[in-house]
Structure formats: structure tokens, C-alpha cells
Write a protein that holds these residues in place. Sequence first.
Motif, PDB file in Angstrom:
ATOM      1  N   TYR A 162     -41.513 -51.438 -30.772  1.00 14.33           N
ATOM      2  CA  TYR A 162     -42.012 -53.004 -30.592  1.00 14.33           C
ATOM      3  C   TYR A 162     -43.217 -53.212 -31.599  1.00 14.33           C
ATOM      4  N   ILE A 163     -44.200 -52.106 -31.672  1.00 15.30           N
ATOM      5  CA  ILE A 163     -45.356 -52.496 -32.568  1.00 15.30           C
ATOM      6  C   ILE A 163     -44.877 -52.327 -34.184  1.00 15.30           C
ATOM      7  N   THR A 165     -41.892 -53.337 -35.182  1.00 13.96           N
ATOM      8  CA  THR A 165     -41.260 -54.522 -35.442  1.00 13.96           C
ATOM      9  C   THR A 165     -42.250 -55.550 -35.619  1.00 13.96           C
ATOM     10  N   ALA A 166     -43.367 -55.664 -34.854  1.00 15.07           N
ATOM     11  CA  ALA A 166     -44.252 -56.583 -35.029  1.00 15.07           C
ATOM     12  C   ALA A 166     -45.154 -56.494 -36.346  1.00 15.07           C
ATOM     13  N   ARG A 168     -43.556 -55.513 -39.052  1.00 18.48           N
ATOM     14  CA  ARG A 168     -42.900 -56.163 -40.066  1.00 18.48           C
ATOM     15  C   ARG A 168     -42.782 -57.716 -40.048  1.00 18.48           C
ATOM     16  N   ALA A 169     -42.804 -58.119 -38.782  1.00 19.56           N
ATOM     17  CA  ALA A 169     -42.791 -59.516 -38.747  1.00 19.56           C
ATOM     18  C   ALA A 169     -44.183 -60.323 -39.054  1.00 19.56           C
TER      19      ALA A 169
ATOM     20  N   PHE B  88     -38.291 -64.904 -38.393  1.00 18.31           N
ATOM     21  CA  PHE B  88     -38.750 -63.690 -39.155  1.00 18.31           C
ATOM     22  C   PHE B  88     -37.535 -63.408 -40.296  1.00 18.31           C
ATOM     23  N   ILE B  99     -38.630 -59.274 -30.787  1.00 16.36           N
ATOM     24  CA  ILE B  99     -40.226 -59.328 -31.028  1.00 16.36           C
ATOM     25  C   ILE B  99     -40.388 -60.425 -29.973  1.00 16.36           C
ATOM     26  N   PHE B 102     -42.265 -59.224 -26.762  1.00 17.27           N
ATOM     27  CA  PHE B 102     -43.094 -58.057 -26.945  1.00 17.27           C
ATOM     28  C   PHE B 102     -44.183 -57.905 -25.840  1.00 17.27           C
TER      29      PHE B 102
END
Lengths: 284, 234
Positions: A162-163, A165-166, A168-169, B88, B99, B102
Motif C-alpha cells: 500500500y505504501i 503504491t502511495a 508511486r501515486a 493516477f 490506493i 489506503f
Amino acid sequence: MDIYLLEAIINRILLGGVLALLALGLNLIFGVIDVVWIAYADIVMCGMYALYFLYAEYGVPLPVACLIAIIGVSILGVVVHLLIIAPVLNSPPLNQLLATGGLLFFLQSFATLLFGTDFRNIGVRLPILEFATMYISFARLIAFMVGLIGAVVLYLFLKRTYIGTAIRAIAQDRDIVGLMGVDQRRIYLVTSAIGGALAGLAACLLALQYDVHPFIGNTFGPVIFMICVLGGLGNMIGGFAASFIISQIIAIGGYYSNTEWSYVLAFTFFIVLMFIRPRGLFAR
Amino acid sequence: MLSLASVSAGYGSFQALFGVSLEVPKGEAGGVIGPNGAGKTTLMRVISGLIPMQEGVMTMDGRPVGGLPAHRMVEQGIAHVPEGRRLFPRLTVEENLRIGAFIPQARARFADQLDWVYTLFPRLKDRREQAAGTMSGGEQQMCAIGRALMSKPKVLLMDEPSAGLAPLVVQQVFDLVRRIREEGLTVLIVEQNVQQVLDVVDRAYLLEVGSIKLSGSAAELKNNSFIRQSYIGL
């Protein structure tokens, strides 16, 4: 093909692995936080000193010393973010450049003050491998393998968690990640810690091959920046590929003339390419 | 469920909202209409915490939530589909959805929510491995709504969901809004497409230069002569 040329190429591919690691770290930080850490190579220098003192002076076993150095530089990354980057996050780029540039001079001067300008070597003598009548540096081979493993672990982290992906987002649209429940400040800290850890890992690998001194950062800092810009600043895959391209230009140039000229050749290649593809070789 | 009382906000010295009050009861859909620059997007951004509230009171289920930063607002059950979709673009569809889940509560039920979103929007399941930026506008809007739904919100904010889409796709987007309402979600939607939005909401507010000029049930506003002349063009 000439066996000596092949040897030069292989040895440089191996060195490219460490440069790739540093390019990944710098691109990660730039992509996420949008600040260029001019002092990145000098943070590597701190890691090399940490390893030198732990291993050569205090006799900590090498793997443990490496681990402590990596964790230490990772913490240093977080401290640099909190003390130097966070206050100038919304300042004009020039001020950010001056802040991280100031850190470069600070770290170099501070190291000179503490340790003097002596060249120090951690004193690990690794054999030179002979392979099909070519001589290949074992230290570089290890550095390459570990660098590659580091890159793969980073890739999996960014892709699977999750982190990650965040992270990259946030590099694609920083204004709205809050709407996903992502705390930007926390992601910046995690990113700085990872960037620091990559610098620490690179420090351990470089210390196997080079002496540490306060200005060691100057020998590879400019090359890393050139690699990152060539690959497209913030583009991690581009930077990774550009590490090997630049390493090869230096290897082949060095083979036909000498190392100084090979750097001239590499920078000329870089400047010409900036005219042709100003946003980098792998610009999207 | 979501209630705003005399909310003011702005950017620096520029004030964009002047004492806005509105109420969206549980399970209902509210609409905010108004011309460009009226402050509709600012209003959405204030509710989701992207812009700090300067004055006023905002509550969710009676609990005050005003002044929380955006990432804490999601935990309060408010999800925001921003103007222009803002996916994104280089993440895949499924990564965009991931995401959206999250926050810790959402991670725990990620698989269930993902199934639900894929049931609502089967098209997204077909495109799960595709980079979100390469899809059509309508598909991107589905993905943006799906991403917001992944946090299992109580209130869904939608900012101009039909903007920039072809007329046929606009129709599909409003059908999506109806389906989301049928799922029992509370919705607040901002639109310039007045005629269409008044068909899907229960209650609507007219926002002009930062304050509410008119409010009433969708039927009342549809028959209001000022709205008909200025916004529906009849």
C-alpha cells in the motif's frame, strides 16, 4: 572482440550496478518530494565513514557493520528531510537547490574537520577473479549483485505494498492523494528513509572498492546527476538504464584513451543528448 | 448525515465561500448547481479537507469534523471524486482502486470492496491490468468513482462527474449515479449539467458568487422560473 575491451565492459557493467542504485534513490526522492538532493553523494560519504569506523576501527563484524551503516544513513535521510527539506518544500526551486547544496558543503567540511583529509580504506581485500583469461573484480561483482537485488526489492515494495503504491501515486498527482487517506508528510518521511537506505547500501558497496575521504562524493556525485537527468529526472526505470549506458561510455572511452578522456566523452554525449532530447532519453 | 452551517473559506486573501449552509440527510442525494466560478469546487474541497475551513461548523452524523486534513476526512466516511477524475494515469486500474482503500479500516476489507466495485462496474474488471490513463473518459470516470467507493464511504462527493464527456457518456454517468444511490449511499454532487442533475437528486442548492441563492427539492427548483431561464434555458 578484443578480450581487454570485453573485460573493461564487464567491469563497468558491474560498477553500473552501484550507480543504478544511487540513481534509483535520487529519482525516488525527486519523483516523490520534488526536491533534488544535491548532497546525495555526500550522504553516501557519511555511510562510508560509518562503515569504516565500525568495521576497521571498532572491529564490528562486516555484515553487522553494513547493516548498522544502512540503518544509520536511512535515519540520516529522515533527519535531512525534517531539518532541511521540509522547511523549504514550498519555496522556489532555487532556494531548495541552495539548501541542499549548502548541506553538501556542510557535510564535506564537517567530515574534513572530524576525520582530516586522509584516504582511509576499510581493508577488505577481495580476490580478483580470473574467468576465461579475463580479470574481474570480485568486489564489483558483489556490488553488482547486491545492487541488483536492492533494485528488485525496491521494485517489489513499490509494486506490491500500500505504501509503495502511495509513493508511486504521489509522484503522479501530489495534490489529491490526501483524498485517498494518504498523509503526504508520512510518505515523504518513508521516501527519505528509503532514499537514505539506498545511499547506505551503496556506501557499503563502494567502500569495498574505494578509499573514503571527505570529498569522495565529488567523484561520483556529478555522474549520478548526469545519469538521472539523462534517464529523465524522476523516471526510475530511465535512470536505471542510463546508469549502464553512461558506465559503458566511460568503459569504452577509457579503453581507447584514458579515464579522464572517457569522462569528457560521457559528458559530451550527455550535452549533445540534452539538445536532442531535453527531457531525457526515456521521457514519457 | 452531512451538515454545513455558515461555512466560509478561501485561498489566501481571496474569499470564495461566504456562510454556506447545507444539509444532506442519510440515504439522500444533494445537488449543488451554479455557474463557473461560483465556488462549487471550493465547496467540495472544503468538505473533503483539501482546503481549510475559515469559519463555520461542519458535522458528520452530528460529530464536528471541520478543520480535519483531507487524509483524516476519509476516515470519517467522506470520499471525494475530484473534478477532472484525477486518476493516477500510470497506475493500473486495480492499483488505483487499491490506493482508494489506503486507510487501515478499508485495507482489512479490500477483497470484499473490490468485488463490490467490480460488480457495479464490470468494465473495470476487464481492464484491471490496464494503465488508468489509457482508458476512455467514461471508463476513467467509473474508475474514479470506484476508487472513492473503495474506502466504503458514508458520503460520496462528486465534482462535475459529467464534465468533458460525450453526450452519450454523460447519460451513462448519470445512470451510474442512480445505481450508487440505489446502493444506499448518501451523495452530494456538483454539476453544471442542471437539467440532468435535478433528475437524480432529492434536494438542490444554487450557489452564486460563493453563497447559496436558492434551495429546495429537485422538483421545486425544476419549476423555478429563475432556474428555468438562467440554467435550463427554457
